[in-house]
Design an enzyme around this catalytic site. Structure first.
Site, short mmCIF file in Angstrom:
data_model
loop_
_atom_site.label_atom_id
_atom_site.label_comp_id
_atom_site.label_asym_id
_atom_site.label_seq_id
_atom_site.Cartn_x
_atom_site.Cartn_y
_atom_site.Cartn_z
N TYR A 216 -1.87 0.67 10.83
CA TYR A 216 -1.90 0.16 9.47
C TYR A 216 -0.62 0.51 8.71
CZ TYR A 216 -3.62 -0.80 4.74
OH TYR A 216 -3.79 -1.28 3.47
N SER B 36 0.85 -1.18 0.00
CA SER B 36 0.00 0.00 0.00
C SER B 36 0.89 1.23 0.00
CB SER B 36 -0.88 0.01 1.25
OG SER B 36 -1.56 1.25 1.41
#
Length: 249
Positions: A146, A133
């Site tokens: 995250y 990501s």
């Protein structure tokens, strides 16, 4: 001879789209995910094989490896997720553990289990593609758990490439920015549909799962001497993590 691919987290979103893309490219796809009904339906749709698998459970991963057998051409480590968006001062330790378990430990366990089969890929062209990501490249408020986990995904990928430098397998990472899927934001915000929708509010064309799947399909089908180390993709509206063009209603 038909090439074989494993896609983890294949029950929805990027994983399901990737399984469909790879099947369209001629792969027999082993669809692995926790939700049996969904992966069975997907496997039936694309002529693949369904395996119920929780990547954080060692026994479940061992069963996946047994189902794969001796040879594998492509592994897409897609299983992952974000849970919560609290600042560090109010962070939930269980949410952080869950993110590390699925985005890092799970990725490691699946890779470790399937690497012997990847090293036996036809034409010495095995590929590992980890789904990271842009959160693995930059920090943002409310995202520490995250971003830490996805930084872990990136670093594991880089380390694996160094460790396998003399082996007949390639190691890649795709790092998407804003991708609108049916479940990612809903899961992150505990089913709060309004909060999930606000992430994409005013963004005319966020990425969709099929965009990322298309990129993965391209990455894993390059000639065997070509390694796509990392591919970062964002929607045109997202110049950076914090800079997104939104159209006022």
């Amino acid at each position: 001879m038909t090439r074989t691919a494993v896609v983890t987290g294949a029950s929805s979103g990027i994983g399901a789209a990737t399984a469909r893309t790879l099947a369209g490219l001629g792969f027999h796809v082993i669809c692995a995910a926790r939700r049996t009904d969904r992966v069975e339906a997907l496997a039936a749709e694309i002529g693949g094989t369904a395996v119920t698998c929780d990547v954080t459970d060692a026994d479940s991963v061992a069963a996946l490896a047994e189902a794969v057998g001796d040879t594998l051409d492509v592994l897409v480590n897609n299983a992952g997720g974000a849970f919560g968006s609290s600042p560090v001062a109010q962070a939930d330790a269980d949410d952080w553990r869950r993110m590390y378990e699925v985005n890092v430990i799970g990725l490691m366990q699946v890779t470790r289990a399937l690497l012997p089969a990847l090293l036996q890929a036809d034409d010495a062209a095995g590929v590992i593609c980890n789904v990271g990501s842009t959160a693995g490249r930059i920090a943002y408020e409310g995202g520490a758990g995250y971003t830490a986990a996805k930084h872990g995904t990136q670093v594991v990928t880089e380390t694996l490439r160094l460790e396998l430098w003399d082996q007949p397998v390639r190691v890649c990472e795709v790092a998407p920015g804003m991708v609108k899927t049916d479940e990612f934001a809903l899961v992150r915000f505990d089913g709060d549909a309004d909060k999930a929708a606000s992430i994409y509010a005013g963004v005319a064309e966020p990425l969709v799962a099929e965009d990322v799947a298309d990129a993965i399909g391209w990455m894993v089908t390059r000639p065997r001497h070509v390694n796509v180390d990392e591919l970062v993709l964002r929607p045109r509206a997202q110049a950076a993590q914090h800079k997104v063009h939104r159209i006022s209603p």
